[in-house]
Design a protein around this motif. Structure first.
Motif, PDB file in Angstrom:
ATOM      1  N   ILE A 237      -3.121   1.644  12.277  1.00 25.99           N
ATOM      2  CA  ILE A 237      -1.831   1.400  11.613  1.00 25.99           C
ATOM      3  C   ILE A 237      -1.723   2.274  10.370  1.00 25.99           C
ATOM      4  O   ILE A 237      -0.677   2.884  10.112  1.00 25.99           O
ATOM      5  N   ALA A 238      -2.800   2.340   9.587  1.00 24.34           N
ATOM      6  CA  ALA A 238      -2.792   3.179   8.381  1.00 24.34           C
ATOM      7  C   ALA A 238      -2.570   4.641   8.752  1.00 24.34           C
ATOM      8  O   ALA A 238      -1.800   5.348   8.077  1.00 24.34           O
ATOM      9  N   ALA A 239      -3.222   5.107   9.819  1.00 28.92           N
ATOM     10  CA  ALA A 239      -3.056   6.490  10.251  1.00 28.92           C
ATOM     11  C   ALA A 239      -1.602   6.769  10.636  1.00 28.92           C
ATOM     12  O   ALA A 239      -1.051   7.825  10.315  1.00 28.92           O
ATOM     13  N   ALA A 240      -0.979   5.810  11.338  1.00 29.08           N
ATOM     14  CA  ALA A 240       0.416   5.971  11.736  1.00 29.08           C
ATOM     15  C   ALA A 240       1.335   6.049  10.517  1.00 29.08           C
ATOM     16  O   ALA A 240       2.280   6.850  10.481  1.00 29.08           O
ATOM     17  N   ILE A 241       1.053   5.231   9.510  1.00 34.75           N
ATOM     18  CA  ILE A 241       1.872   5.242   8.293  1.00 34.75           C
ATOM     19  C   ILE A 241       1.727   6.576   7.564  1.00 34.75           C
ATOM     20  O   ILE A 241       2.724   7.174   7.121  1.00 34.75           O
ATOM     21  N   TYR A 242       0.491   7.061   7.440  1.00 33.47           N
ATOM     22  CA  TYR A 242       0.288   8.365   6.802  1.00 33.47           C
ATOM     23  C   TYR A 242       1.028   9.464   7.563  1.00 33.47           C
ATOM     24  O   TYR A 242       1.627  10.366   6.958  1.00 33.47           O
ATOM     25  N   PHE A 243       0.978   9.396   8.902  1.00 29.85           N
ATOM     26  CA  PHE A 243       1.658  10.411   9.703  1.00 29.85           C
ATOM     27  C   PHE A 243       3.163  10.384   9.457  1.00 29.85           C
ATOM     28  O   PHE A 243       3.794  11.434   9.292  1.00 29.85           O
ATOM     29  N   VAL A 244       3.744   9.187   9.428  1.00 24.65           N
ATOM     30  CA  VAL A 244       5.182   9.070   9.200  1.00 24.65           C
ATOM     31  C   VAL A 244       5.552   9.645   7.827  1.00 24.65           C
ATOM     32  O   VAL A 244       6.535  10.397   7.695  1.00 24.65           O
ATOM     33  N   LEU A 245       4.776   9.314   6.802  1.00 26.06           N
ATOM     34  CA  LEU A 245       5.072   9.812   5.456  1.00 26.06           C
ATOM     35  C   LEU A 245       4.990  11.338   5.396  1.00 26.06           C
ATOM     36  O   LEU A 245       5.894  11.997   4.846  1.00 26.06           O
ATOM     37  N   THR A 246       3.925  11.895   5.932  1.00 26.84           N
ATOM     38  CA  THR A 246       3.758  13.346   5.864  1.00 26.84           C
ATOM     39  C   THR A 246       4.747  14.067   6.769  1.00 26.84           C
ATOM     40  O   THR A 246       5.221  15.157   6.431  1.00 26.84           O
ATOM     41  N   PHE A 247       5.097  13.464   7.908  1.00 24.25           N
ATOM     42  CA  PHE A 247       6.066  14.088   8.823  1.00 24.25           C
ATOM     43  C   PHE A 247       7.446  14.165   8.161  1.00 24.25           C
ATOM     44  O   PHE A 247       8.114  15.205   8.217  1.00 24.25           O
ATOM     45  N   ILE A 248       7.855  13.061   7.536  1.00 25.38           N
ATOM     46  CA  ILE A 248       9.151  13.061   6.844  1.00 25.38           C
ATOM     47  C   ILE A 248       9.166  14.093   5.725  1.00 25.38           C
ATOM     48  O   ILE A 248      10.132  14.847   5.555  1.00 25.38           O
ATOM     49  N   LEU A 249       8.081  14.146   4.946  1.00 24.53           N
ATOM     50  CA  LEU A 249       8.005  15.117   3.851  1.00 24.53           C
ATOM     51  C   LEU A 249       8.056  16.542   4.382  1.00 24.53           C
ATOM     52  O   LEU A 249       8.746  17.408   3.814  1.00 24.53           O
ATOM     53  N   SER A 250       7.366  16.811   5.485  1.00 22.69           N
ATOM     54  CA  SER A 250       7.363  18.155   6.066  1.00 22.69           C
ATOM     55  C   SER A 250       8.758  18.562   6.512  1.00 22.69           C
ATOM     56  O   SER A 250       9.181  19.707   6.314  1.00 22.69           O
ATOM     57  N   LYS A 251       9.478  17.627   7.111  1.00 23.33           N
ATOM     58  CA  LYS A 251      10.835  17.929   7.564  1.00 23.33           C
ATOM     59  C   LYS A 251      11.766  18.194   6.385  1.00 23.33           C
ATOM     60  O   LYS A 251      12.610  19.101   6.433  1.00 23.33           O
ATOM     61  N   LEU A 252      11.650  17.408   5.333  1.00 20.79           N
ATOM     62  CA  LEU A 252      12.497  17.613   4.153  1.00 20.79           C
ATOM     63  C   LEU A 252      12.207  18.966   3.504  1.00 20.79           C
ATOM     64  O   LEU A 252      13.134  19.689   3.103  1.00 20.79           O
TER      65      LEU A 252
ATOM     66  N   GLY B 263       0.814  -1.217   0.000  1.00 21.67           N
ATOM     67  CA  GLY B 263       0.000   0.000   0.000  1.00 21.67           C
ATOM     68  C   GLY B 263       0.841   1.258   0.000  1.00 21.67           C
ATOM     69  O   GLY B 263       0.527   2.228  -0.699  1.00 21.67           O
ATOM     70  N   VAL B 264       1.931   1.263   0.783  1.00 23.64           N
ATOM     71  CA  VAL B 264       2.819   2.427   0.825  1.00 23.64           C
ATOM     72  C   VAL B 264       3.438   2.664  -0.550  1.00 23.64           C
ATOM     73  O   VAL B 264       3.540   3.812  -1.016  1.00 23.64           O
ATOM     74  N   GLY B 265       3.849   1.598  -1.221  1.00 23.51           N
ATOM     75  CA  GLY B 265       4.450   1.742  -2.545  1.00 23.51           C
ATOM     76  C   GLY B 265       3.510   2.402  -3.534  1.00 23.51           C
ATOM     77  O   GLY B 265       3.896   3.345  -4.243  1.00 23.51           O
ATOM     78  N   TYR B 266       2.264   1.944  -3.572  1.00 29.26           N
ATOM     79  CA  TYR B 266       1.302   2.534  -4.513  1.00 29.26           C
ATOM     80  C   TYR B 266       0.915   3.956  -4.094  1.00 29.26           C
ATOM     81  O   TYR B 266       0.695   4.825  -4.956  1.00 29.26           O
ATOM     82  N   THR B 267       0.815   4.216  -2.794  1.00 27.93           N
ATOM     83  CA  THR B 267       0.490   5.565  -2.334  1.00 27.93           C
ATOM     84  C   THR B 267       1.578   6.555  -2.739  1.00 27.93           C
ATOM     85  O   THR B 267       1.290   7.658  -3.220  1.00 27.93           O
ATOM     86  N   LEU B 268       2.841   6.158  -2.550  1.00 28.41           N
ATOM     87  CA  LEU B 268       3.946   7.034  -2.929  1.00 28.41           C
ATOM     88  C   LEU B 268       3.984   7.240  -4.441  1.00 28.41           C
ATOM     89  O   LEU B 268       4.269   8.349  -4.921  1.00 28.41           O
ATOM     90  N   LEU B 269       3.696   6.173  -5.197  1.00 28.74           N
ATOM     91  CA  LEU B 269       3.676   6.310  -6.657  1.00 28.74           C
ATOM     92  C   LEU B 269       2.575   7.259  -7.097  1.00 28.74           C
ATOM     93  O   LEU B 269       2.792   8.158  -7.935  1.00 28.74           O
ATOM     94  N   LEU B 270       1.375   7.088  -6.549  1.00 30.06           N
ATOM     95  CA  LEU B 270       0.264   7.978  -6.864  1.00 30.06           C
ATOM     96  C   LEU B 270       0.605   9.425  -6.530  1.00 30.06           C
ATOM     97  O   LEU B 270       0.398  10.337  -7.342  1.00 30.06           O
ATOM     98  N   SER B 271       1.133   9.629  -5.323  1.00 32.40           N
ATOM     99  CA  SER B 271       1.408  10.982  -4.858  1.00 32.40           C
ATOM    100  C   SER B 271       2.516  11.631  -5.669  1.00 32.40           C
ATOM    101  O   SER B 271       2.414  12.805  -6.051  1.00 32.40           O
ATOM    102  N   ALA B 272       3.597  10.885  -5.935  1.00 36.82           N
ATOM    103  CA  ALA B 272       4.730  11.451  -6.663  1.00 36.82           C
ATOM    104  C   ALA B 272       4.323  11.872  -8.066  1.00 36.82           C
ATOM    105  O   ALA B 272       4.613  13.003  -8.504  1.00 36.82           O
ATOM    106  N   LEU B 273       3.635  10.978  -8.788  1.00 37.33           N
ATOM    107  CA  LEU B 273       3.218  11.325 -10.146  1.00 37.33           C
ATOM    108  C   LEU B 273       2.142  12.409 -10.134  1.00 37.33           C
ATOM    109  O   LEU B 273       2.104  13.270 -11.021  1.00 37.33           O
ATOM    110  N   GLY B 274       1.269  12.361  -9.123  1.00 38.01           N
ATOM    111  CA  GLY B 274       0.259  13.414  -9.001  1.00 38.01           C
ATOM    112  C   GLY B 274       0.888  14.773  -8.784  1.00 38.01           C
ATOM    113  O   GLY B 274       0.436  15.782  -9.340  1.00 38.01           O
TER     114      GLY B 274
END
Length: 471
Positions: free
Chosen positions: A442-457, A268-279
């Motif tokens: 678990i899904a909420a935690a994964i979304y938080f980690v992804l968005t937190f890392i992106l915000s820091k970068l 799920g993370v792989g497809y979410t990142l692919l969707l988001s990156a291309l979007g």
């Protein structure tokens, strides 16, 4: 992007079984024992007696069975648009549905039952006590039609049976109407059958076929006749019920759920990142083009840019997704895959917001900057590229970062058309484990980690770009 995507999408459409010898099945795999997710040999598989019947049909036709899992209320549009060849999901061949699609001969009959909490069992001895009560039903199902006939009933119509049962467990509804075969999988010490029984005849299940596809309809009926003559369908029902009964009796905690189904979430993370990156990539391109339209001297281009922004921002993303995924297939026979539809939807949606962000940044740069550049002999395009845009980009970087974070979260909408992103996988885990909360935490935690890392970068990039301003 559309020019490159359309030929691929058209090739992916299901216009006939002879093409590649694939039989595409549409189903809603949350209807045990008809069809449901189950981990077998470490892999998530869709099983059930509907699936066993579909495999028999495919085998008789010498075709490869391809299963498309989607919401129950999306099955008819998918069939009408040619996205799938047939629908098997315990569907009752009502007169209303027959106006849209054809049906095979019936292959199973079931009764409707009322499911309630154990402490409320004696509250509903007859159907009369269900009047003016809150009742859960599956959206677009025969159960919803039954609920609509109950005087004063406040219906909660949802796509997934597991969500309906969760509503019952959390006291949001007073009762639920389910098929008896399906209800068995959810009965325990807390969820029981009520004495009340809907005054309805046995519901028949049949296979949906696109109108006019008589070749497939005849092939399906031939296989059903063979299975009935060999008494195979009752055997399939028994086997599916036994698989359904094999759910875990011990309730795992959230860490155990995550570890056991980590491969699901990783996919799920792989497809979410692919969707988001291309979007994001295509959204930036569209945003820059629309921004240029909005700032152009030509009135027609300004009108086009304004109309695009107002139209996209004024309609929900879910509606845009339905138009792209189902609407284009029904009207223009353009069958985008879930991934293609998701990327296009995210791109055109984020493009409208990014266009306004870019426009605000450009207009925020002092006009004297452009005049100074032109006075030094720079052309308008060069001045915009080397003088105005760099300053504008630094000014709007925080807003762009917020939009990127939003895209990651809003990509979860794409799960409604069967895109295997984080939310889709969380729903699969919920259906397998019969847990209503842990998979989504678990899904909420994964979304938080992804968005937190992106915000820091993005924060580091912002500080780096603004370093020169502090000198």
């Amino acid at each position: 992007m559309l020019t490159m995507a359309v030929p691929t999408a058209m090739a992916a459409g299901t216009t006939g079984i002879s093409e590649g010898k694939k039989l595409v099945l549409g189903t809603s795999a949350d209807f045990a024992p008809y069809e449901f997710h189950k981990v077998i040999d470490g892999k998530d598989q869709i099983v059930g007696f509907d699936i066993a019947i579909a495999k028999a049909i495919a085998a008789d036709m010498g075709a490869e069975l391809v299963i498309e899992d989607m919401g129950f209320d999306g099955l008819l549009p998918a069939l009408q648009s040619g996205r799938v060849d047939m629908v098997i999901s315990g569907m009752t061949p009502t007169d209303e549905r027959r106006r849209s699609i054809d049906f095979s001969e019936t292959y199973y009959k079931s009764k409707q039952v009322i499911v309630v909490r154990a402490e409320d069992k004696d509250k509903f001895p007859t159907m009369a006590e269900l009047e003016n009560q809150k009742i859960g039903v599956q959206k677009g199902s025969i159960q919803e039609e039954i609920g609509q006939k109950i005087a004063g009933a406040k219906l909660t119509a949802l796509d997934k049976i597991s969500d309906i049962v969760l509503q019952l467990e959390t006291n949001r509804i007073d009762a639920a109407i389910l098929e008896d075969t399906v209800a068995v999988g959810y009965l325990d010490d807390n969820i029981v059958l009520a004495p009340a029984v809907p005054d309805e005849e046995e519901a028949e299940a049949a296979i949906g076929i696109r109108k006019g596809n008589t070749e497939l309809l005849n092939a399906v009926n031939a296989t059903l006749a063979r299975l009935k003559s060999e008494n195979k369908i009752p055997q399939m029902v028994t086997e599916a019920s036994q698989m359904m009964a094999g759910k875990e009796t011990k309730t795992p905690n959230i860490l155990e759920v995550f570890w056991q189904y980590k491969s699901f979430y990783a996919t799920g993370v792989g497809y979410t990142l692919l969707l988001s990156a291309l979007g994001v990539i295509f959204g930036v391109i569209i945003g820059l083009i629309i921004c240029w339209f909005r700032l152009h001297d030509a009135a027609i281009l300004r009108w086009i840019g304004t109309a695009y922004v107002e139209l996209i921002r004024g309609t929900p993303m879910l509606v845009q997704l339905m138009i792209i995924y189902y609407g284009l297939a029904l009207t223009l026979s353009i069958n985008f895959s879930p991934l293609q539809a998701g990327i296009i939807t995210l791109s055109i949606n984020s493009g409208a917001y990014l266009a306004e962000i870019f426009r605000a940044g450009i207009q925020g740069v002092d006009r004297g900057q452009m005049e100074a550049a032109r006075s030094l002999g720079m052309g308008k395009a060069a001045a915009m590229r080397f003088i105005v845009l760099p300053q504008a980009f630094k000014a709007v970087l925080p807003a762009i970062g917020n939009e990127f974070v939003t895209i990651i979260k809003e990509s979860s909408i794409i799960s409604v058309i069967g895109m295997v992103d984080i939310m889709y996988q969380a729903s699969v885990v919920k259906n397998i484990t019969y847990q209503g909360l842990n998979p989504f935490l678990i899904a909420a935690a994964i979304y938080f980690v992804l968005t937190f890392i992106l915000s820091k970068l993005l924060g580091r990039l912002e500080r780096k770009l603004s370093a020169s301003d502090r000198r």
